[in-house]
Design a protein around this motif. Structure first.
Motif, PDB file in Angstrom:
ATOM      1  N   ALA A 177     -13.295   9.817  -1.815  1.00  7.17           N
ATOM      2  CA  ALA A 177     -13.822   8.374  -1.808  1.00  7.17           C
ATOM      3  C   ALA A 177     -14.678   8.361  -0.640  1.00  7.17           C
ATOM      4  O   ALA A 177     -15.788   7.491  -0.860  1.00  7.17           O
ATOM      5  N   VAL A 178     -14.330   8.782   0.469  1.00  6.52           N
ATOM      6  CA  VAL A 178     -15.198   8.457   1.659  1.00  6.52           C
ATOM      7  C   VAL A 178     -15.374   9.749   2.276  1.00  6.52           C
ATOM      8  O   VAL A 178     -14.663  10.359   3.196  1.00  6.52           O
ATOM      9  N   PRO A 179     -16.555  10.508   1.936  1.00  6.94           N
ATOM     10  CA  PRO A 179     -16.725  11.988   2.347  1.00  6.94           C
ATOM     11  C   PRO A 179     -16.593  12.154   3.751  1.00  6.94           C
ATOM     12  O   PRO A 179     -16.258  13.433   4.145  1.00  6.94           O
ATOM     13  N   ASP A 180     -17.022  11.396   4.629  1.00  9.82           N
ATOM     14  CA  ASP A 180     -17.061  11.598   6.107  1.00  9.82           C
ATOM     15  C   ASP A 180     -15.706  11.311   6.860  1.00  9.82           C
ATOM     16  O   ASP A 180     -15.740  11.416   7.973  1.00  9.82           O
ATOM     17  N   ALA A 181     -14.823  10.861   6.156  1.00 14.12           N
ATOM     18  CA  ALA A 181     -13.557  10.127   6.822  1.00 14.12           C
ATOM     19  C   ALA A 181     -12.685  11.569   7.332  1.00 14.12           C
ATOM     20  O   ALA A 181     -12.649  12.318   6.668  1.00 14.12           O
ATOM     21  N   ALA A 182     -11.897  11.228   8.333  1.00 15.83           N
ATOM     22  CA  ALA A 182     -10.975  12.447   8.661  1.00 15.83           C
ATOM     23  C   ALA A 182      -9.898  12.400   7.832  1.00 15.83           C
ATOM     24  O   ALA A 182      -9.255  13.571   7.503  1.00 15.83           O
ATOM     25  N   ALA A 183      -9.411  11.412   7.455  1.00 15.66           N
ATOM     26  CA  ALA A 183      -8.347  11.176   6.520  1.00 15.66           C
ATOM     27  C   ALA A 183      -8.174   9.956   5.371  1.00 15.66           C
ATOM     28  O   ALA A 183      -8.681   9.109   6.057  1.00 15.66           O
ATOM     29  N   VAL A 184      -7.682  10.105   4.546  1.00 14.90           N
ATOM     30  CA  VAL A 184      -7.527   8.877   3.682  1.00 14.90           C
ATOM     31  C   VAL A 184      -6.084   8.826   2.969  1.00 14.90           C
ATOM     32  O   VAL A 184      -5.264   9.674   2.935  1.00 14.90           O
ATOM     33  N   GLY A 185      -5.729   7.399   2.998  1.00 16.14           N
ATOM     34  CA  GLY A 185      -4.438   7.113   2.547  1.00 16.14           C
ATOM     35  C   GLY A 185      -4.627   6.091   1.521  1.00 16.14           C
ATOM     36  O   GLY A 185      -5.399   5.284   1.121  1.00 16.14           O
ATOM     37  N   SER A 186      -3.568   6.235   0.438  1.00 16.95           N
ATOM     38  CA  SER A 186      -3.735   5.098  -0.512  1.00 16.95           C
ATOM     39  C   SER A 186      -2.329   4.508  -1.111  1.00 16.95           C
ATOM     40  O   SER A 186      -1.425   5.052  -0.934  1.00 16.95           O
ATOM     41  N   THR A 187      -2.426   3.333  -1.886  1.00 19.28           N
ATOM     42  CA  THR A 187      -1.047   2.973  -2.211  1.00 19.28           C
ATOM     43  C   THR A 187      -1.259   1.927  -3.311  1.00 19.28           C
ATOM     44  O   THR A 187      -2.346   1.329  -3.489  1.00 19.28           O
ATOM     45  N   TYR A 188      -0.101   1.573  -4.306  1.00 14.74           N
ATOM     46  CA  TYR A 188      -0.465   0.309  -5.191  1.00 14.74           C
ATOM     47  C   TYR A 188       0.926  -0.347  -4.971  1.00 14.74           C
ATOM     48  O   TYR A 188       2.064   0.364  -4.935  1.00 14.74           O
ATOM     49  N   LYS A 189       0.790  -1.502  -4.540  1.00 13.47           N
ATOM     50  CA  LYS A 189       2.049  -2.437  -4.293  1.00 13.47           C
ATOM     51  C   LYS A 189       2.257  -3.610  -5.420  1.00 13.47           C
ATOM     52  O   LYS A 189       1.221  -4.188  -5.668  1.00 13.47           O
ATOM     53  N   LYS A 190       3.290  -3.486  -6.146  1.00 12.73           N
ATOM     54  CA  LYS A 190       3.584  -4.548  -7.091  1.00 12.73           C
ATOM     55  C   LYS A 190       4.520  -5.571  -6.843  1.00 12.73           C
ATOM     56  O   LYS A 190       5.587  -5.238  -6.415  1.00 12.73           O
ATOM     57  N   HIS A 191       4.407  -6.803  -7.063  1.00 14.83           N
ATOM     58  CA  HIS A 191       5.263  -7.804  -6.814  1.00 14.83           C
ATOM     59  C   HIS A 191       5.825  -8.440  -8.309  1.00 14.83           C
ATOM     60  O   HIS A 191       4.876  -9.110  -8.946  1.00 14.83           O
ATOM     61  N   ALA A 192       6.834  -8.206  -8.743  1.00 16.77           N
ATOM     62  CA  ALA A 192       6.926  -8.873  -9.842  1.00 16.77           C
ATOM     63  C   ALA A 192       8.498  -9.508  -9.847  1.00 16.77           C
ATOM     64  O   ALA A 192       9.366  -9.155  -9.132  1.00 16.77           O
ATOM     65  N   GLU A 193       8.897 -10.435 -10.751  1.00 12.75           N
ATOM     66  CA  GLU A 193      10.236 -10.983 -10.989  1.00 12.75           C
ATOM     67  C   GLU A 193      11.350 -10.092 -10.863  1.00 12.75           C
ATOM     68  O   GLU A 193      12.365 -10.059  -9.980  1.00 12.75           O
ATOM     69  N   ARG A 194      11.189  -9.136 -11.930  1.00 11.58           N
ATOM     70  CA  ARG A 194      12.293  -8.056 -11.914  1.00 11.58           C
ATOM     71  C   ARG A 194      11.494  -6.669 -12.285  1.00 11.58           C
ATOM     72  O   ARG A 194      10.393  -6.561 -12.559  1.00 11.58           O
ATOM     73  N   SER A 195      12.211  -5.799 -11.582  1.00 18.20           N
ATOM     74  CA  SER A 195      11.662  -4.170 -11.777  1.00 18.20           C
ATOM     75  C   SER A 195      11.378  -4.117 -13.333  1.00 18.20           C
ATOM     76  O   SER A 195      12.253  -4.323 -14.036  1.00 18.20           O
ATOM     77  N   GLY A 196      10.104  -3.680 -13.621  1.00 18.25           N
ATOM     78  CA  GLY A 196       9.669  -3.384 -14.945  1.00 18.25           C
ATOM     79  C   GLY A 196       8.834  -4.482 -15.586  1.00 18.25           C
ATOM     80  O   GLY A 196       8.345  -4.190 -16.479  1.00 18.25           O
ATOM     81  N   ASP A 197       9.027  -5.544 -14.833  1.00 18.16           N
ATOM     82  CA  ASP A 197       8.209  -6.787 -15.524  1.00 18.16           C
ATOM     83  C   ASP A 197       6.791  -6.911 -15.298  1.00 18.16           C
ATOM     84  O   ASP A 197       6.502  -5.866 -14.228  1.00 18.16           O
ATOM     85  N   TYR A 198       6.070  -7.280 -16.006  1.00 24.80           N
ATOM     86  CA  TYR A 198       4.465  -7.461 -15.702  1.00 24.80           C
ATOM     87  C   TYR A 198       4.360  -7.976 -14.105  1.00 24.80           C
ATOM     88  O   TYR A 198       5.109  -8.756 -13.810  1.00 24.80           O
ATOM     89  N   ALA A 199       3.320  -7.744 -13.667  1.00 31.48           N
ATOM     90  CA  ALA A 199       3.084  -8.023 -12.045  1.00 31.48           C
ATOM     91  C   ALA A 199       2.966  -9.466 -12.007  1.00 31.48           C
ATOM     92  O   ALA A 199       1.989 -10.116 -12.776  1.00 31.48           O
ATOM     93  N   LEU A 200       3.443 -10.149 -10.898  1.00 31.73           N
ATOM     94  CA  LEU A 200       2.900 -11.601 -10.474  1.00 31.73           C
ATOM     95  C   LEU A 200       1.734 -11.121  -9.660  1.00 31.73           C
ATOM     96  O   LEU A 200       0.914 -11.965  -9.521  1.00 31.73           O
ATOM     97  N   VAL A 201       1.842 -10.072  -8.893  1.00 35.82           N
ATOM     98  CA  VAL A 201       0.819  -9.547  -7.895  1.00 35.82           C
ATOM     99  C   VAL A 201       0.759  -7.968  -8.020  1.00 35.82           C
ATOM    100  O   VAL A 201       1.880  -7.558  -7.802  1.00 35.82           O
ATOM    101  N   GLY A 202      -0.644  -7.490  -8.170  1.00 38.53           N
ATOM    102  CA  GLY A 202      -0.497  -6.254  -8.136  1.00 38.53           C
ATOM    103  C   GLY A 202      -1.614  -5.648  -7.065  1.00 38.53           C
ATOM    104  O   GLY A 202      -2.772  -6.172  -7.062  1.00 38.53           O
ATOM    105  N   ILE A 203      -1.444  -4.820  -6.170  1.00 40.96           N
ATOM    106  CA  ILE A 203      -2.473  -4.675  -5.072  1.00 40.96           C
ATOM    107  C   ILE A 203      -2.828  -2.999  -5.043  1.00 40.96           C
ATOM    108  O   ILE A 203      -1.783  -2.259  -4.655  1.00 40.96           O
TER     109      ILE A 203
END
Ligand SMILES: Cc1cc2nc3c(=O)[nH]c(=O)nc-3n(C[C@H](O)[C@H](O)[C@H](O)COP(=O)(O)OP(=O)(O)OC[C@H]3O[C@@H](n4cnc5c(N)ncnc54)[C@H](O)[C@@H]3O)c2cc1C
Length: 294
Positions: A177-203
Motif C-alpha cells: 500500500a505504501v511502497p517506501d514504508a518501513a512497516a505497515v499495520g492494519s485493522t478493522y474495528k466494529k461497534h455493534a449492539e451485540r456480537s454478530g449484529d450489523y455495525a453501528l460503526v465500522g472502521i
C-alpha cells in the motif's frame, strides 16, 4: 412471508450468466442468497427470474499473486477469512469478516454478492475503501476492471450495468500500500449492539510507518455512520507524528466532524461519538501492529 413466484435459472458459466441477464427483463442474480432471499421474503424484491450463479466453478477461488490477492466472486466470507494469503497479507479483511453475522451467514454469503449489494451498514465497504482493490466485471462487451473508488458510487449503488456481473477482485497486499514504508499495520474495528449484529460503526485503518516509528501514511474509512466516509482530515492529523495522544485526539475530532449520521438527535450524536472513539482505537491498533512489523 414467502417470496413471490419466480423462475429459477441455474447457470454454469460466466457466459451463460450474461446470456441469461440479457434474455430476462425482470431478473436478479443470486449467489449466497443472504441479502436477496430476506428481501424476497419481505417482498422488497420480487424478481420474475433468479439467475443462480452459485455453481460457477470458475468464480470460486482465493489466490495470491506477487503484490495482490485475487478473490473470485463466489468465494464465501469464510473461505476468504481463512485463506492464508488474506490472513497473511490483507489481515484487516480477515479481521473484518470474522465479525460479520454468524457462521451460517459467513458460510453462504459471497464476495460478489456483498460488493454488488453495497449495503452501507455492511462491514466490507470501509475495508474496500482503504484497500481500493480493482473490481473485475464481465458483461456483453467483455471484461473490465474498475478501482473500487470508482465502482462504489454510493449506498446500494455501484458502477455495474444490468447485464454485467462481478467476477472477482484484485486486492492489494497491505505491505504494497505504501511502497517506501518501513512497516505497515492494519485493522478493522466494529461497534455493534451485540456480537454478530450489523455495525453501528465500522472502521478500517491502515498505518504505514518509517524506520523511526513516525506515521508515513494513514488510511482511515468509516462505515455505517451515514455515507461511507474516507476520513482524510484525520489521516492528515496523524501523518508525520508518532501517534501521540494529541494526534489521536485531533484525528478523533476530525472523524466526528466528517461523519454524517442518518439518525438525528441523541442517536446520531452517539454514533458520531463512537465513530471518533473507534477511529482512535483503530489507528492505535494499526500503529502498534506496524511497529511490531518493524
Ligand atoms: C442474518 C444476517 C446477518 C447479516 N449480518 C451482516 C453483518 O453483520 N455484516 C455484513 O457485512 N453483512 C451482513 N449480512 C449480509 C451478508 O454479508 C450477505 O452475505 C451479503 O450481503 C450478500 O452476499 P450473497 O452472496 O449472499 O448475495 P445475494 O444475497 O445472493 O445477492 C445480493 C445482491 O447482489 C447481487 N449479486 C450477487 N452476486 C453477484 C455478482 N457476482 N455480480 C453482481 N451482482 C451480484 C444479487 O443480484 C443481489 O442483488 C447479513 C446477512 C444476514 C442474512
Amino acid at each position: 412471508m414467502y417470496p413471490s413466484k419466480f423462475e429459477h435459472v441455474p447457470v454454469q458459466s460466466i457466459d451463460d450468466a450474461i446470456t441469461a441477464l440479457k434474455e430476462y427483463d425482470d431478473a436478479e442474480l443470486i449467489a449466497g442468497g443472504q441479502s436477496l432471499v430476506p428481501l424476497q421474503k419481505t417482498r422488497f424484491a420480487s424478481p420474475d427470474h433468479l439467475i443462480d450463479i452459485g455453481n460457477i466453478d470458475e468464480l470460486q477461488y482465493v489466490e495470491a499473486e506477487d503484490d495482490a490477492v485475487r478473490v473470485g466472486a463466489l468465494a464465501t466470507h469464510t473461505e476468504i477469512q481463512q485463506a492464508p494469503p488474506i490472513r497473511d497479507h490483507v489481515h484487516l479483511f480477515s479481521e473484518c469478516i470474522s465479525q460479520i453475522a454468524d457462521w451460517p451467514v459467513r458460510n453462504q454469503g459471497t464476495f460478489g454478492g456483498t460488493i454488488a449489494e453495497a449495503d452501507p451498514s455492511g462491514d466490507y465497504l470501509p475495508v474496500m475503501q482503504v484497500l481500493n482493490p480493482d473490481i473485475e466485471l464481465a458483461g456483453p462487451e467483455g471484461e473490465r476492471m474498475v478501482p473500487f473508488d470508482e465502482f462504489y458510487i454510493g449506498m446500494f449503488t455501484v458502477d455495474m450495468a444490468e447485464t454485467e456481473l462481478v467476477i472477482g477482485a484484485r486486492i492489494p497486499k497491505i505491505e504494497t500500500a505504501v511502497p517506501d514504508a518501513a512497516a505497515v499495520g492494519s485493522t478493522y474495528k466494529k461497534h455493534a449492539e451485540r456480537s454478530g449484529d450489523y455495525a453501528l460503526v465500522g472502521i478500517a485503518a491502515i498505518v504505514a510507518i518509517d524506520a523511526d516509528g513516525m506515521v508515513a501514511d494513514a488510511k482511515l474509512s468509516v462505515g455505517a455512520v451515514g455515507p461511507l466516509t474516507r476520513a482524510t482530515e484525520a489521516e492528515a492529523a496523524v501523518e508525520g507524528t508518532e501517534l501521540d495522544e494529541n494526534a489521536l485526539n485531533e484525528a478523533a475530532a476530525a472523524v466526528r466532524e466528517a461523519v454524517l449520521p442518518d439518525e438525528e438527535g441523541p442517536e446520531g450524536e452517539y454514533k458520531e461519538a463512537m465513530a471518533g472513539e473507534f477511529a482512535e482505537r483503530a489507528l492505535q491498533t494499526a500503529y502498534e501492529r506496524a511497529t511490531e512489523n518493524l
